[in-house]
Write a protein that holds these residues in place. Structure first.
Motif, PDB file in Angstrom:
ATOM      1  N   LEU A 433      -1.042  18.574   8.219  1.00  0.00           N
ATOM      2  CA  LEU A 433       0.196  18.760   7.451  1.00  0.00           C
ATOM      3  C   LEU A 433       0.707  17.419   6.933  1.00  0.00           C
ATOM      4  O   LEU A 433       1.155  17.310   5.774  1.00  0.00           O
ATOM      5  CB  LEU A 433       1.252  19.424   8.340  1.00  0.00           C
ATOM      6  N   LYS A 434       0.658  16.422   7.830  1.00  0.00           N
ATOM      7  CA  LYS A 434       1.087  15.117   7.371  1.00  0.00           C
ATOM      8  C   LYS A 434       0.211  14.650   6.200  1.00  0.00           C
ATOM      9  O   LYS A 434       0.679  14.027   5.236  1.00  0.00           O
ATOM     10  CB  LYS A 434       1.022  14.107   8.528  1.00  0.00           C
ATOM     11  N   ALA A 435      -1.085  14.973   6.325  1.00  0.00           N
ATOM     12  CA  ALA A 435      -1.995  14.601   5.240  1.00  0.00           C
ATOM     13  C   ALA A 435      -1.630  15.327   3.935  1.00  0.00           C
ATOM     14  O   ALA A 435      -1.637  14.738   2.829  1.00  0.00           O
ATOM     15  CB  ALA A 435      -3.424  14.911   5.629  1.00  0.00           C
ATOM     16  N   LEU A 436      -1.289  16.627   4.104  1.00  0.00           N
ATOM     17  CA  LEU A 436      -0.877  17.379   2.911  1.00  0.00           C
ATOM     18  C   LEU A 436       0.385  16.785   2.299  1.00  0.00           C
ATOM     19  O   LEU A 436       0.537  16.699   1.059  1.00  0.00           O
ATOM     20  CB  LEU A 436      -0.649  18.858   3.260  1.00  0.00           C
ATOM     21  N   LYS A 437       1.310  16.359   3.159  1.00  0.00           N
ATOM     22  CA  LYS A 437       2.546  15.792   2.646  1.00  0.00           C
ATOM     23  C   LYS A 437       2.271  14.481   1.894  1.00  0.00           C
ATOM     24  O   LYS A 437       2.814  14.221   0.825  1.00  0.00           O
ATOM     25  CB  LYS A 437       3.522  15.571   3.799  1.00  0.00           C
ATOM     26  N   LYS A 438       1.437  13.662   2.539  1.00  0.00           N
ATOM     27  CA  LYS A 438       1.104  12.414   1.871  1.00  0.00           C
ATOM     28  C   LYS A 438       0.358  12.671   0.551  1.00  0.00           C
ATOM     29  O   LYS A 438       0.554  11.983  -0.458  1.00  0.00           O
ATOM     30  CB  LYS A 438       0.239  11.541   2.795  1.00  0.00           C
ATOM     31  N   ALA A 518      -5.064   6.199  -1.082  1.00  0.00           N
ATOM     32  CA  ALA A 518      -4.442   7.063  -2.092  1.00  0.00           C
ATOM     33  C   ALA A 518      -3.455   6.275  -2.948  1.00  0.00           C
ATOM     34  O   ALA A 518      -3.380   6.457  -4.176  1.00  0.00           O
ATOM     35  CB  ALA A 518      -3.761   8.241  -1.412  1.00  0.00           C
ATOM     36  N   LYS A 519      -2.670   5.405  -2.292  1.00  0.00           N
ATOM     37  CA  LYS A 519      -1.677   4.647  -3.028  1.00  0.00           C
ATOM     38  C   LYS A 519      -2.326   3.694  -4.043  1.00  0.00           C
ATOM     39  O   LYS A 519      -1.799   3.466  -5.128  1.00  0.00           O
ATOM     40  CB  LYS A 519      -0.792   3.870  -2.050  1.00  0.00           C
ATOM     41  N   ARG A 520      -3.437   3.084  -3.586  1.00  0.00           N
ATOM     42  CA  ARG A 520      -4.087   2.152  -4.500  1.00  0.00           C
ATOM     43  C   ARG A 520      -4.953   2.872  -5.548  1.00  0.00           C
ATOM     44  O   ARG A 520      -5.081   2.443  -6.694  1.00  0.00           O
ATOM     45  CB  ARG A 520      -4.944   1.164  -3.702  1.00  0.00           C
ATOM     46  N   ALA A 521      -5.567   3.946  -5.082  1.00  0.00           N
ATOM     47  CA  ALA A 521      -6.503   4.618  -6.003  1.00  0.00           C
ATOM     48  C   ALA A 521      -5.787   5.325  -7.159  1.00  0.00           C
ATOM     49  O   ALA A 521      -6.292   5.344  -8.300  1.00  0.00           O
ATOM     50  CB  ALA A 521      -7.354   5.621  -5.222  1.00  0.00           C
ATOM     51  N   ALA A 522      -4.609   5.887  -6.849  1.00  0.00           N
ATOM     52  CA  ALA A 522      -3.926   6.670  -7.894  1.00  0.00           C
ATOM     53  C   ALA A 522      -3.543   5.808  -9.116  1.00  0.00           C
ATOM     54  O   ALA A 522      -3.911   6.149 -10.252  1.00  0.00           O
ATOM     55  CB  ALA A 522      -2.700   7.352  -7.304  1.00  0.00           C
ATOM     56  N   PRO A 523      -2.804   4.699  -8.931  1.00  0.00           N
ATOM     57  CA  PRO A 523      -2.478   3.897 -10.125  1.00  0.00           C
ATOM     58  C   PRO A 523      -3.718   3.287 -10.790  1.00  0.00           C
ATOM     59  O   PRO A 523      -3.780   3.174 -12.007  1.00  0.00           O
ATOM     60  CB  PRO A 523      -1.547   2.812  -9.587  1.00  0.00           C
ATOM     61  N   PHE A 524      -4.737   2.903  -9.874  1.00  0.00           N
ATOM     62  CA  PHE A 524      -5.939   2.343 -10.492  1.00  0.00           C
ATOM     63  C   PHE A 524      -6.681   3.397 -11.317  1.00  0.00           C
ATOM     64  O   PHE A 524      -7.244   3.117 -12.380  1.00  0.00           O
ATOM     65  CB  PHE A 524      -6.846   1.764  -9.389  1.00  0.00           C
TER      66      PHE A 524
END
Length: 895
Positions: A433-438, A518-524
């Motif tokens: 669930l935490k993964a889904l939230k993130k 995820a944080k780095r991959a999304a904007p990249f």
């Protein structure tokens, strides 16, 4: 004062003295008296029959003086004193004296002829008296080239018989013995009466009888000579032959007058017919040209198109075809129209006719105004086509850009609504669930990053609407679908976040590494997507500066690839670290990143795509650079040719204008030089055509400006057409001046003086003078124009002559005609009326048969169709009014 062969002003004295001289010298032939008696008797009877009487014996029938007085009244048309009716001798002497006194009153000094000899029947005196009458009333008035009566009559015979074979008139006795001279006189005036080719010099009797019979039957000339007497007498009596020949002269004198009158009428009618033909041709050409302009203007003024680039390019090609094929013949037609109009006006002035005024709406100024309107419409139409081409080209570019961005956005949103509506988190463990939230947080970040793309799509759609893109309906529908979906995604995202927040109490553990990835991959990933879009983005440029700017921006982008490569390695290392931990600690499902759908493979693939797109973009920009370099070459090629053609046209125009000022030699020299320039201009036309081909290549390459030249194709076209028109106009003006000079009989020195004065006051070298300049020019030539009211009125009348169409200017040909016309002998209405009066035998009307007999068939019918019926007194059926017809020839025409 004695004249040749005894003819003198003292007719009687001369007759008697000559008789006595011939008798002393043994030259008097008794046959002469017989010939005179017969001839004089016939001559007297030809006049007495008009009074209903005749004589049988010339020495007996004049003895009482009554028929002698009657003869004088008939041939003179005057009334003599009332005769004495008594039968005594003194009554007869009184009557004969009255006759002799009347003869003396006509300037004849009678010597040796008295009334007593006539009353006594003295044949010799009677013949002398009749000869005196014949000389005075039938021969004296005959004058050819100011010669005496006898010499004039002889010269008339010589001229009339000169073309005829075997005829040589040298005197009035031997030259007429074989009869051919009489036959030649008749055939010269009435070839229908005698077949001269069948006559022979060896048949004098037949020739004489033929001439005398024809003259008596058809010319109303009685037989006055005996053929046998003429043949058998060694030297026939010249008085008898002169008397008979004078009857021929008077019989044909009316025909000569009629012939002269008919020739004058034919000349006038021919001029009128030619002028009418020129007027009709002008009206036809003007109507045709104006109708063509009228039909063409709606097409040039139309601004309707199918709003597609192909449609506008088709219209542009149609316009080029119009300029190359359809308009040039009309330019020539306009020049011919102006030339014909000037020629017609010159001919009208030279023939003393009023100026031609075209029908309303067809004047030269009307045609010029319509032509100017056509040229303005052409310029506006071409500008619109080019502007429309640029607009539609940008529209196509925007439409492709909209499609590209919309496709990318729809690819990104595919499945997003189903994912946001999913209830998968309800069966997840805490860490799941935490993964889904993130993961949802990462999606929100991605969603926010896509907001700018949606706004770009909406902005492009708005611009397409503003520029009236032809398929705005489908663009708007697609944009609306994207915006509606974006709103739904926003609502679904917020709803799912609320649901995940509610389950947050259960699901706490977060995988730091997956989250960091995820944080780095999304904007990249967004940067990669944006970069790929930029690298495949279409562009449109028109100048070297624009493409060089794109190349510079691309070079700056390539300088940032090093930092991007570092970020890529960092992201990939995160994945490798996760794999290491999962492998080290054997975490089930640990390789799955709950925070993003992106993988290292995705990043690697997209990064590889970007690295491959960079050299492709290099090649695209290099291709566009070569295209712009080619465009630059076309600009220089057009400018190089235009910078040669333009000054050449200007030099030719200056040279033609200088010749048109009339300062370079005679009119024939000017005409020769103008025609040389005309040939040179037509020979130069391939340069214009070559320039048109270059211009077409320039337009097809979408080149809209050229800093290397101030000349445009439009200005060169107009200059070329103006040069052709100027040459044609100047040639026509010089030809009209030659026509005016030759018809008016002015010298080259006079013409040069007129031209020098005209040019002196033509300060601006326009080839025309204003009214004030014209007045000053007249004064400089010695023309007196007062400064009072009368002088102004006189000058206004002159202006009406030289500027009949009230244009406000005086051209040189009209000025030249005015300066010479008053001294030239031209046909007038009065002269034409006098000529018709001769043909009509002094009647106030003329009959169709008379016109057909005296005039050529076509001109006779021309008169019959146009002459109004005669309405005056003593008219007959079919009578025509030649007076009003002649006046109308010099007045306003129907056209």
């Amino acid at each position: 004062m004695m004249m040749e062969n005894g003819l003198s002003m003292e007719y009687g004295d001369g007759y008697m003295e000559q008789e006595e001289e011939w008798e002393r010298e043994g030259l008097l032939d008794p046959a002469w008296e017989k010939q005179q008696k017969k001839t004089f008797t016939a001559w007297c009877n030809s006049h007495l029959r008009k009074a209903g009487t005749a004589i049988d014996n010339i020495e007996e029938d004049f003895r009482n003086g009554l028929k002698l007085m009657l003869l004088l009244e008939v041939i003179s048309g005057e009334t003599l004193p009332k005769p004495d009716r008594g039968k005594m001798r003194f009554h007869k002497i009184a009557n004969v004296n009255k006759a002799l006194d009347f003869i003396a009153s006509k300037g004849v000094h009678l010597v040796s002829i008295g009334a007593e000899e006539i009353v006594d029947g003295n044949l010799k005196m009677t013949l002398g008296m009749i000869w005196t009458i014949i000389l005075r009333f039938a021969i004296q008035d005959i004058s050819v080239e100011e010669m005496t009566a006898k010499e004039g009559l002889l010269l008339w015979c010589q001229r009339k018989t000169a073309p005829y074979k075997n005829v040589n008139v040298q005197n009035f006795h031997l030259s007429f013995k074989d009869g051919l001279a009489f036959c030649a006189l008749i055939h010269r005036h009435r070839p229908d009466l005698i077949d001269y080719a069948k006559l022979s010099k060896d048949n004098p009797l037949e020739n004489l009888n033929t001439a005398f019979d024809v003259a008596e039957k058809y010319l109303d000339i009685p037989r006055m000579l005996d053929p046998d007497d003429l043949i058998n007498t060694p030297k026939p009596d010249e008085r008898a032959i002169m008397t008979y020949v004078s009857c021929y002269y008077h019989a044909f004198q009316g025909a000569q007058q009629a012939e002269t009158a008919a020739n004058r009428i034919c000349k006038v009618l021919k001029v009128n017919q030619e002028n009418e033909r020129l007027m009709e041709e002008y009206e036809r050409l003007a109507s045709d040209l104006l109708e063509w302009i009228r039909r063409t203007m709606p097409w040039l003024n139309s601004r309707q198109a199918d709003n597609s680039l192909a449609g506008v390019q088709k219209k542009l090609e149609e316009y080029r075809t119009y300029r190359r094929k359809h308009k040039p013949p009309r330019v020539e037609q306009k020049a011919k129209l102006e030339t014909n109009f000037n020629t017609l006006q010159t001919k009208l002035r030279l023939s003393n006719r009023p100026a031609y005024l075209p029908t309303e709406g067809k004047t030269v100024s009307d045609i010029s105004n319509s032509w100017k309107g056509l040229e303005l419409a052409e310029k506006a139409f071409e500008e619109w086509l080019l502007a429309e081409t640029m607009r539609l080209e940008r529209l196509e570019h925007l439409a492709q850009k909209f499609k590209h961005k919309a496709d990318a956005h729809e690819d990104w949103t595919r499945g997003k609504e189903e994912m946001l509506q999913s209830q998968d988190f309800r069966q997840c463990k805490l860490n799941e669930l935490k993964a889904l939230k993130k993961k949802h947080e990462a999606f929100e970040s991605d969603l926010a990053a896509h907001q700018d793309r949606v706004e770009q799509i909406a902005a492009i759609a708005q611009e397409l609407n503003t520029l009236e893109y032809h398929d705005c309906v489908s663009v708007n529908a697609r944009c609306q679908r994207i915006c509606d979906q974006w709103d739904r995604l926003g609502a679904l995202t917020q709803r799912r976040r609320t649901a995940l927040d509610e389950a947050e109490r259960i699901l706490e553990k977060i995988d730091i590494l997956h989250l960091e990835f995820a944080k780095r991959a999304a904007p990249f990933n967004n940067w990669l997507d944006g970069t790929r879009e930029d690298l495949v983005d279409m562009f449109i440029v028109h100048t070297m500066e624009e493409i060089q700017g794109l190349i510079q921006a691309h070079d700056q982008f390539k300088a940032t690839l090093g930092e991007a490569d570092k970020e890529f390695n960092l992201i990939v290392n995160l994945v490798r670290e996760v794999e290491s931990i999962v492998k080290q600690h054997q975490i089930p499902g640990g390789l799955e990143n709950p925070y993003t759908t992106l993988t290292a493979n995705d990043m690697t693939r997209k990064w590889s795509d970007v690295r491959q797109l960079v050299p492709q973009r290099d090649q695209t920009l290099a291709n566009e650079l070569r295209k712009q370099q080619n465009n630059e070459m076309l600009r220089r090629q057009f400018a190089e040719k235009a910078n040669i053609v333009g000054p050449w046209i200007e030099r030719q125009m200056d040279a033609v204008t200088a010749i048109g000022m009339g300062l370079q030699g005679s009119l024939e020299d000017q005409l020769h030089r103008l025609k040389e320039y005309e040939q040179a201009v037509y020979a130069y036309k391939p340069n214009i055509e070559e320039l048109e081909k270059i211009h077409q290549a320039v337009q097809e390459s979408m080149i809209f400006e050229n800093r290397y030249t101030n000349y445009t194709m439009e200005t060169l076209r107009v200059g070329w057409e103006q040069l052709l028109t100027s040459i044609n106009r100047n040639i026509n003006e010089v030809e009209n001046q030659i026509l005016t000079r030759d018809s008016k009989g002015i010298s080259q020195e006079q013409l040069n003086e007129f031209r020098s004065s005209f040019n002196h006051f033509d300060k601006n070298r326009t080839g025309r003078l204003s009214p004030e300049e014209f007045k000053s020019c007249l004064v400089s030539l010695g023309y007196s124009i007062g400064k009072d009211r009368q002088g102004d009125m006189d000058f206004q009348r002159i202006l009406a002559v030289v500027d009949p169409n009230n244009t406000g200017y005086v051209h040189f040909d009209a000025f030249l005609d005015f300066m010479t016309r008053e001294s030239t002998d031209t046909d007038t209405a009065e002269q034409v009326i006098d000529s018709f009066r001769i043909l009509a035998a002094d009647k106030p009307y003329i009959l169709p048969d008379e016109l057909r007999r005296e005039l050529p068939p076509d001109q006779a019918e021309y008169c019959i169709q146009r002459m109004p019926p005669y309405k005056g007194p003593n008219g007959v059926p079919g009578a025509l009014d030649y007076m009003s017809f002649s006046t109308a020839l010099y007045g306003e025409t129907d056209l």
